[in-house]
Design an enzyme around this catalytic site. Structure first.
Site, PDB file in Angstrom:
ATOM      1  N   GLY A  60     -10.855  -2.292  -3.207  1.00  0.00           N
ATOM      2  CA  GLY A  60     -12.264  -2.143  -3.562  1.00  0.00           C
ATOM      3  C   GLY A  60     -13.166  -1.986  -2.352  1.00  0.00           C
ATOM      4  O   GLY A  60     -14.130  -1.217  -2.376  1.00  0.00           O
ATOM      5  N   ARG A 105       0.147  -8.807   3.930  1.00  0.00           N
ATOM      6  CA  ARG A 105      -1.210  -9.201   4.327  1.00  0.00           C
ATOM      7  C   ARG A 105      -1.201 -10.349   5.329  1.00  0.00           C
ATOM      8  O   ARG A 105      -2.077 -10.433   6.194  1.00  0.00           O
ATOM      9  CB  ARG A 105      -2.025  -9.576   3.085  1.00  0.00           C
ATOM     10  CG  ARG A 105      -2.442  -8.375   2.258  1.00  0.00           C
ATOM     11  CD  ARG A 105      -3.209  -8.768   1.028  1.00  0.00           C
ATOM     12  NE  ARG A 105      -3.708  -7.592   0.331  1.00  0.00           N
ATOM     13  CZ  ARG A 105      -4.221  -7.617  -0.889  1.00  0.00           C
ATOM     14  NH1 ARG A 105      -4.300  -8.770  -1.543  1.00  0.00           N
ATOM     15  NH2 ARG A 105      -4.653  -6.513  -1.462  1.00  0.00           N
ATOM     16  N   LYS A 139      -8.838   5.370 -14.124  1.00  0.00           N
ATOM     17  CA  LYS A 139     -10.231   5.489 -14.536  1.00  0.00           C
ATOM     18  C   LYS A 139     -11.068   6.267 -13.534  1.00  0.00           C
ATOM     19  O   LYS A 139     -11.137   5.905 -12.363  1.00  0.00           O
ATOM     20  CB  LYS A 139     -10.844   4.095 -14.725  1.00  0.00           C
ATOM     21  CG  LYS A 139     -10.185   3.262 -15.819  1.00  0.00           C
ATOM     22  CD  LYS A 139     -10.844   1.897 -15.898  1.00  0.00           C
ATOM     23  CE  LYS A 139     -10.196   1.042 -16.973  1.00  0.00           C
ATOM     24  NZ  LYS A 139     -10.790  -0.325 -17.018  1.00  0.00           N
ATOM     25  N   GLY A 182      -3.851   0.171  -4.303  1.00  0.00           N
ATOM     26  CA  GLY A 182      -2.616  -0.579  -4.480  1.00  0.00           C
ATOM     27  C   GLY A 182      -1.370   0.248  -4.702  1.00  0.00           C
ATOM     28  O   GLY A 182      -0.381   0.113  -3.976  1.00  0.00           O
TER      29      GLY A 182
END
Length: 347
Positions: A327, A37, A176, A304
């Protein structure tokens, strides 16, 4: 997709610039363990320096501290950034999450960040879905521009929201369904094929709330317990032994998913096919990664573990775009507006 105005169009010479970057990197023993990053932030910082910025103050969060915490201090991040880009005009502000006003989008903290600065550049796509003081509030106090990484993310991900070349294959995995339900509903109906692996597949086997069919595993690598060295066997997807867990897609499914992916002209992949961090359960994710890289399609990888798989396998340069925003990329692909983006005037 309309893009916010670019830092390329800013009057930079002699200006004191505040840059919101995504420097939320892993630390080990007081050092940066993965500088991906930090490296992603370099093009924008280099542009500002080349165009004569008088001073660049870089701000970012690091981890999720509940206040000042030496374990999340920015010193190791600044040290690594200075190794990569040594310039006395560049400095890193302390972790924005040390201030209670950051996550509350407190106007007072936003004014503190803006004080003595001439313009603001948001290059932190990974945090653009959060209306925080450093991502949204300060953009209303200074002339605001989008950094090069932010623009690249919007451009590449935005292609998936327009007219795409088919077949369009959406590959989803992870734990999920609820975390990715919005993306599946928004993109899945436009995709020609939706492939689902991981624990999500078990949830969708019992109940599919999407309103369109998805392709579920035909076989799974099942384990007697959620342990790295648990007893395993390959079983049909609909015949899991009582109490056993499906921890990876099986070889037949890996072949089937691979065939469909290689036929695609547009691909979006988010989420592993199993417990990728355990070597015995990474074959399915590895097979998907290779298929995406070999497809010759416009391919976007986000999330990720799927990004980690692409990087660890050395396949990142064979994918069209590897997103830095987990996200944020999901919310954008759900069709939501990102606060950190809409706060910047459009070009």
């Amino acid at each position: 997709m309309r893009l916010p105005r670019s830092v390329r169009d800013a009057d930079i010479a002699g200006k004191r610039v505040l840059v919101r970057a995504d420097l939320n990197v892993p630390l080990e023993n007081g050092r940066v363990a993965d500088d991906t990053r930090i490296r992603a932030s370099l093009p924008t910082l280099e542009l500002l320096l080349e165009r004569g910025a008088a001073e660049i103050a870089v701000c970012s969060h690091l981890g999720r501290p509940k206040g000042p915490d030496p374990a999340f201090a920015m010193a190791p991040v600044e040290a690594r950034l200075r190794e990569l880009l040594p310039d006395e005009r560049l400095r890193v502000i302390e972790n924005t999450r040390f201030h209670p006003g950051e996550t509350k989008n407190d106007p007072r903290f936003a004014r503190e960040l803006a004080e003595s600065r001439d313009l603001y550049v948001n290059d932190a796509f990974g945090s653009a879905h959060r209306a925080h003081a450093s991502t949204e509030g300060v953009a209303h106090l200074l002339p605001a521009y989008a950094g090069l990484l932010l623009l690249d993310e919007l451009e590449h991900l935005g292609r998936l929201l327009g007219d795409v070349e088919g077949p369009f294959v959406l590959v989803a995995g992870g734990a999920k369904v609820e975390d990715k339900l919005g993306v599946l509903q928004h993109l899945g109906g436009r995709a020609d094929t939706v492939l689902v692996g991981g624990k999500m597949a078990e949830q969708l086997r019992d109940e599919n709330p999407l309103g369109f069919p998805v392709e579920l595993p035909r076989d799974v690598v099942a384990a007697a317990a959620f342990e790295a060295d648990a007893e395993t066997r390959v079983v049909p997807y609909d015949a899991l032994p009582e109490g056993w867990l499906g921890l990876d897609i099986g070889p037949e499914t890996a072949r089937r998913f691979g065939e469909l992916i290689r036929e695609a002209r547009t691909i979006f992949w988010n989420g592993p096919m199993g417990v990728f961090e355990w070597p015995r359960f990474r074959a399915g994710t590895k097979a998907v990664a290779h298929a995406v890289a070999e497809a010759g399609a416009y391919s976007v990888v986000g999330g990720g573990d799927s990004v980690r798989a692409i990087n660890e396998l050395g396949l990142a340069d064979r994918v069209s775009w590897v997103s830095t925003g987990g996200g944020a990329s999901l919310e954008l692909l759900e069709g939501k507006e990102l606060p950190g983006v809409v706060a910047i005037p459009f070009g």
